[in-house]
Design a protein around this motif. Structure first.
Motif, PDB file in Angstrom:
ATOM      1  N   ARG A 282      -1.715  11.097   9.094  1.00 49.20           N
ATOM      2  CA  ARG A 282      -1.184  10.310   7.601  1.00 49.20           C
ATOM      3  C   ARG A 282      -1.159  11.523   6.661  1.00 49.20           C
ATOM      4  NH1 ARG A 282      -3.555   4.860   5.672  1.00 49.20           N
ATOM      5  NH2 ARG A 282      -2.498   4.166   7.593  1.00 49.20           N
TER       6      ARG A 282
ATOM      7  N   LEU B  21      -4.323  -1.195   9.789  1.00 52.45           N
ATOM      8  CA  LEU B  21      -4.490   0.236   9.086  1.00 52.45           C
ATOM      9  C   LEU B  21      -3.084   0.755   8.881  1.00 52.45           C
ATOM     10  CD1 LEU B  21      -7.455   1.610  11.898  1.00 52.45           C
ATOM     11  CD2 LEU B  21      -7.514   1.306   9.076  1.00 52.45           C
ATOM     12  N   GLU B  22      -2.023   0.292   9.297  1.00 47.77           N
ATOM     13  CA  GLU B  22      -0.965   0.888   8.860  1.00 47.77           C
ATOM     14  C   GLU B  22      -0.487  -0.036   7.613  1.00 47.77           C
ATOM     15  OE1 GLU B  22       0.582   2.752  13.096  1.00 47.77           O
ATOM     16  OE2 GLU B  22       1.799   1.033  12.041  1.00 47.77           O
ATOM     17  N   HIS B  23      -1.262  -1.119   7.138  1.00 47.14           N
ATOM     18  CA  HIS B  23      -1.254  -1.782   6.080  1.00 47.14           C
ATOM     19  C   HIS B  23       0.153  -2.780   6.175  1.00 47.14           C
ATOM     20  CE1 HIS B  23      -3.988   0.684   4.287  1.00 47.14           C
ATOM     21  NE2 HIS B  23      -3.309   1.778   4.457  1.00 47.14           N
ATOM     22  N   ARG B  24       0.208  -2.970   7.560  1.00 47.98           N
ATOM     23  CA  ARG B  24       1.278  -4.048   7.650  1.00 47.98           C
ATOM     24  C   ARG B  24       0.750  -5.619   7.842  1.00 47.98           C
ATOM     25  NH1 ARG B  24       3.379  -0.834  12.717  1.00 47.98           N
ATOM     26  NH2 ARG B  24       4.912  -2.760  13.361  1.00 47.98           N
TER      27      ARG B  24
ATOM     28  N   LEU C 202      -2.020   5.789  11.364  1.00 51.48           N
ATOM     29  CA  LEU C 202      -3.441   5.546  10.843  1.00 51.48           C
ATOM     30  C   LEU C 202      -4.294   6.666  10.994  1.00 51.48           C
ATOM     31  CD1 LEU C 202      -5.339   4.992  13.548  1.00 51.48           C
ATOM     32  CD2 LEU C 202      -3.815   2.863  13.713  1.00 51.48           C
TER      33      LEU C 202
ATOM     34  N   HIS D 139       1.010  -1.412   0.135  1.00 52.18           N
ATOM     35  CA  HIS D 139       0.058   0.059   0.061  1.00 52.18           C
ATOM     36  C   HIS D 139       0.883   1.149   0.085  1.00 52.18           C
ATOM     37  CE1 HIS D 139      -3.014   2.966   1.230  1.00 52.18           C
ATOM     38  NE2 HIS D 139      -3.762   2.019   1.027  1.00 52.18           N
TER      39      HIS D 139
ATOM     40  N   ASP E  12       0.548   4.020   1.504  1.00 47.50           N
ATOM     41  CA  ASP E  12       0.505   4.562   2.628  1.00 47.50           C
ATOM     42  C   ASP E  12       1.101   3.680   3.843  1.00 47.50           C
ATOM     43  OD1 ASP E  12      -0.410   6.796   1.938  1.00 47.50           O
ATOM     44  OD2 ASP E  12      -2.448   6.404   2.259  1.00 47.50           O
ATOM     45  N   ARG E  13       1.571   2.315   3.398  1.00 47.36           N
ATOM     46  CA  ARG E  13       2.059   1.541   4.690  1.00 47.36           C
ATOM     47  C   ARG E  13       3.135   2.107   5.406  1.00 47.36           C
ATOM     48  NH1 ARG E  13       4.775   1.094   0.067  1.00 47.36           N
ATOM     49  NH2 ARG E  13       6.712   0.709  -0.345  1.00 47.36           N
ATOM     50  N   ALA E  14       2.930   1.639   6.932  1.00 48.01           N
ATOM     51  CA  ALA E  14       3.720   2.140   7.828  1.00 48.01           C
ATOM     52  C   ALA E  14       3.640   3.690   8.251  1.00 48.01           C
ATOM     53  CB  ALA E  14       5.133   1.602   7.585  1.00 48.01           C
ATOM     54  N   LEU E  15       2.917   4.306   7.433  1.00 52.04           N
ATOM     55  CA  LEU E  15       2.400   5.731   7.944  1.00 52.04           C
ATOM     56  C   LEU E  15       1.444   5.666   9.085  1.00 52.04           C
ATOM     57  CD1 LEU E  15       2.316   7.716   4.537  1.00 52.04           C
ATOM     58  CD2 LEU E  15       4.354   7.315   6.125  1.00 52.04           C
TER      59      LEU E  15
END
Lengths: 482, 482, 482
Positions: free
Chosen positions: B27, C454-457, B22, B15, B17-20
């Protein structure tokens, strides 16, 4: 052309919601809680503002001498990037040359502004600059002189004196820190002026309990002179300490303060202590070993607790800092120059002798501080959550910061609750930063409590009551003489 | 019937936005910050990719040999659930049989995919699989062969060679790790090909300073041979080390690297060191005690700092890992097999001798790493926030992870600031994971900075400048030879 | 007039979203995850409810005797604010007078309600009061009698008996803790009633491995009597322990439990152990030193692991608590009175002997617990992420709390993953709190997993599967006899 026009300096403002949580709902609840504490009076029971400042009530010197030179939080950061202490006007022990141009010192400080990003110094300084000094531009290389002038103008105002600031800062009660050998003459002056119950002394015997202090023998002689009790023997030494504690109590003191490398409280045999004392006082200089220094310091923590049961002074214990880590900086500039570094500190075993003896005694109260966060959940909260004599002090020194205070609540509250903590205690020699420090703690606590409310772990009315207690009632209760 | 139809494999995507964070506002701000760092070049100053890879520039072997077998992060997790190292193709020291079918190894790995949930390995692997290898299905027992084939196809592409990947990965500068005894012939080859300033060596003397290494005597002999200086005496040994450091500097090295069990830097008497060296070199094998091994290692850290003042190599100190915790695994498979376990590590007292001597010397620079997080707020940030020679390295090893990096910023920044840290430093032998690692750190820093912005502790323009510094400028500055 | 009208008591409710994250999106995802675990059966493999309670199945005593007097979490908090243990009805060892009026005790508890703000006790108690006891007003000085009556009414109900509550609480499996010398007669009774596989014993040999226990010699004699093996020699002692372990296995035990001050597992020479055993058993009382006590305890942890390889009992290791910190409280009231304080605990070196011997043995399983959070990321997660025999237990004691469980996931998961943890393990003698404890852990895990989603992990389907595993499958797997 536009590109050569001077840039307008960045306006310095502080946001009304600063240091509140970013989540909109949480911020809303935190605002509601904070609104109930924002204007409460300040209780400042662990202060390092010199009592002379209040007794003499002279105007402050210039901006650099007020905000930069004496504040080791501020100077160490610039030194850490390569500046010499001399270039920041920090006096040399040998009287050698240092920068004396306050504007130049202030320029160096302003040019280092970005080093403070993310630090509590940045937070406090912004609050002070805007709220206390009326500064409206961001410090930087191009604005240094302007900021200097704005502060200087404020310092020149007739109401900008230490005593007048007590009212402006809403300080209800402030403690100073005073050596055991202090004659408390400044406090007598304050008492004569009707400020005796508002500015109180704190009994700090460090200089006479650490046998390795270079000035120890001189301080022991002075202790004898001040107390009128011969300190040539261990028995006289204890009697003199008892006399000084009584004098401090008479002068309004509520607490004693103890800075030790370790939290050890193991008592020695009285005869062994007497013998060691005699050796330190009369023996070959340097013949006392590091282990003996440590043992005597531990012994004296125990003795101070015993005396506290008699006179009711609240005992503040501040262990775990290896002072003056760099001999060269210490030799050149003396102590408190930013080179004090924490070490891992043990409390569970170290405090056991003291707690076995006095931990459940209703006449005894100790407030524990730390710069080793690992002990909050592991040692300090379990201890404070069991022993009625203990309160857990506020995050201290490096930890008196937004993240540090948040972690303290998160790691200590579940085991100690809120009511075994002391509420907020500031710890600063930077007088002008006191309102900022209290305000920050109220904001951080509001944010933490708002989370509990929104996670349905606490009702809002309870959170508000707790916030008011932490800001105002608990410090008064924790430091009420027993 | 529907129930017997094969399930379509889960599509693998990453994604944007991964690791950004929530929180939607956070974000949004983090995205804005990250956008400014996402495509910056990579500075990779602590690398463990073998220099041969760049010198020879051969294609990579198959997916299992590239991604599974050599990566102890990956294999230890499967071993921790009961697989033998042999079943994963990890070579035996005795040459005994291990799995050689790479497809079978890869199947075992894919079948263990769920073990990586919540780990940085999962995060890096997803990034690599999608961005580097073009894989589009999730690894699992049913997709193992398909994923294998997709990766294998990519490995066969003519542009998928170590040197070509430098451009694809936007690596501006990468360091390799080279033994003190290295003749640096691969670096010479790279220099001849114009890559000498882009792929630089790092001086790693561990093998010749730890007296208990089984190969120590052989390495000392080799040190003599390479340097052309007789290492039969301690004086020769120091001279040979100085010669090698100079050779590394000549080959472009910017730094040295030191893996020690403890951070102790106490120097020995020169004569005692010489005597111990002679005993280790000529005495009864095994006659050197553990305490002597420790003392010599500490002494040599001090010596390396002294030499660093002369030649300007930046000193990286990586203490606190007890290597090869399980003798059986070590005996069967050698080092770096996932059985290296951290221990509590002390820095305040341990580094004091080194810092007393060189801590304020403008010619000296040390970067400190840890796998013991408790020291960030207690020891490392106060040290780095005072000593001009120190920088605090990025979270290392187990801590090079989303939560680990977040905790680092939260616990170190308030006392050290951002500018006493090194910025991001990766530490991997998994070449293909380098872009993922840098990208992750940029995302985590963006999230942390976004919080400061939304809590009104930092302006957005400052946050962006800081993010760029952390990603790019600070690593270059920290590792600039003095 | 309105001001004199009695205030209506505050209604006590528990919110369906309590302890879920406050962010609306995160809460929504957490709700979805929690919904899948909320009603799963409870696996309670580390219980301290007395087996007699199940065997005899008598009604519970009054509210104070059930909820206050025996719960050291509850009483220590009131004691920490100055109440005496006697005033809370805590029995004296000497049979001296203590408060016997349960209503009065309950009033003191209710008047202390605000002390629990922010603690897990508050959370558990609210859950119990509402869900288990049907209380609908908040405890406080004015409502104490009403709350007492509401609980008492529930206690009188015929279905409110220990065995019936097993169903009401959805307990699929619960372990009791039983001394090595237990004859397991209560478990035999339960087996006769068809509950043998639902309420199982746990082998706890602490009393016979710690040579400094005042009752050690008596317990050794009893061990001989129960096992029918002469414990007059060390060989007989080991044989007797082996016999008891077999008896526990036959009675359905799955695990052993070991409370030690340190995690040391260094074995002694068999002959030295035999000699020390003889000295402890036949020598001058008090002649065994503290160091010998420690060495024997470490040796016996190793021996227990060796026996576990033979009989498959899962080994639970609970180190790091200094028990009975205050001698006076211990002398007056005995153990488990809230004065057990954690100490810093080392695992990496301490467990090495055990792990060298059994760490990769498929017949061995150990579950590690801690009250020192610093070891999660530094030692326990790296160990559990490598050794196949290890699982990392759930947050224990003071850490079995919302913040404690969150920090555990944040610090352990990245290195150990989820699948090297045991899933949730409660640890309580407060039977009525068991559902609250499991429910809380499921909520906290749902919140943590929701963040990863939600952090796409992590994908939502993976998060749900993981949550179910943590709540139900992993505890069953971790404690499956080998």
């Amino acid at each position: 052309m536009a590109s050569t026009a001077p840039t307008a300096p960045t306006r310095l403002t502080i946001h009304p919601d600063r240091a509140l949580p970013l989540d909109p709902q949480q911020r809303e609840v935190a605002r509601e809680i904070y609104a109930e504490t924002a204007t409460l009076p300040l209780i400042c029971m662990h202060g390092h503002v010199e009592v002379e400042a209040f007794a003499q009530n002279r105007p402050f010197a210039d901006p650099a001498q007020l905000l930069v030179v004496p504040d080791h939080y501020v100077t160490r950061m610039i030194v850490s990037q390569g500046a010499t202490p001399e270039s920041l006007g920090i006096p040399r022990v040998d009287g050698g040359p240092v920068e004396t141009d306050s504007r130049e010192i202030f320029r160096r400080f302003c040019s280092s502004w970005k080093l403070y990003r993310g630090t509590p110094s940045r937070y406090w300084l912004e609050h002070e600059l805007v709220n206390v000094f009326g500064v409206d531009v961001e410090p930087g290389p191009d604005t240094a002189d302007l900021v200097f002038d704005q502060i200087a103008a404020r310092l020149a105002a007739p109401d900008f004196r230490p005593r007048q600031l007590l009212d402006q800062f809403r300080i209800e009660l402030i403690a100073t820190t005073d050596a055991a050998t202090s004659r408390l003459e400044h406090h007598a002056l304050l008492a004569a002026d009707g400020l005796g119950a508002r500015v109180v002394p704190t009994f700090r015997p460090d200089a006479v309990v650490h046998l390795d202090r270079p000035t120890w023998r001189a301080d022991i002689a002075e202790l004898g002179a001040v107390s009128g009790i011969d300190t040539g023997s261990y028995a006289g030494y204890l009697a003199a300490l008892r006399e000084r504690r009584a004098a401090f109590v008479a002068a309004g003191a509520l607490a004693s303060d103890h800075g030790h490398l370790s939290a050890d409280t193991t008592p020695m045999d009285a005869s062994a202590a007497a013998e060691l004392y005699a050796q330190a006082l009369h023996g070959e200089p340097g013949s006392v070993t590091a282990a003996q220094v440590h043992a005597f310091a531990a012994h004296m923590l125990f003795q101070m607790a015993a005396m506290a049961c008699e006179d009711g002074l609240v005992m503040q214990i501040h262990p775990g800092v290896l002072r003056d880590h760099h001999d060269g900086v210490f030799a050149a500039h003396g102590q408190d120059k930013g080179f004090d570094i924490p070490v891992a500190t043990e409390y569970t075993r170290a405090l056991r002798p003291l707690l076995q003896a006095f931990g459940t005694d209703p006449r005894f109260r100790a407030i524990l501080f730390t710069v080793d966060e690992t002990v909050y959940s592991r040692e300090l909260a379990p201890l404070a959550g069991a022993y009625p004599s203990l309160r857990l002090g506020a995050p201290w020194w490096f930890l008196d910061s937004p993240e540090g205070m948040r972690r303290f609540r998160e790691t200590a509250t579940e085991t100690a609750g809120f009511y075994n903590t002391s509420g907020f205690v500031d710890d600063t020699r930077a007088y002008a930063s006191i309102p900022a420090r209290h305000d920050l703690s109220r904001r951080v606590d509001a944010g933490f409590l708002a989370r509990l409310v929104l996670e349905h772990r606490l009702r809002l009315d309870e959170a508000i009551e707790t916030a008011v207690d932490l800001a105002y009632h608990l410090p008064k209760l924790a430091y009420a003489r027993r």
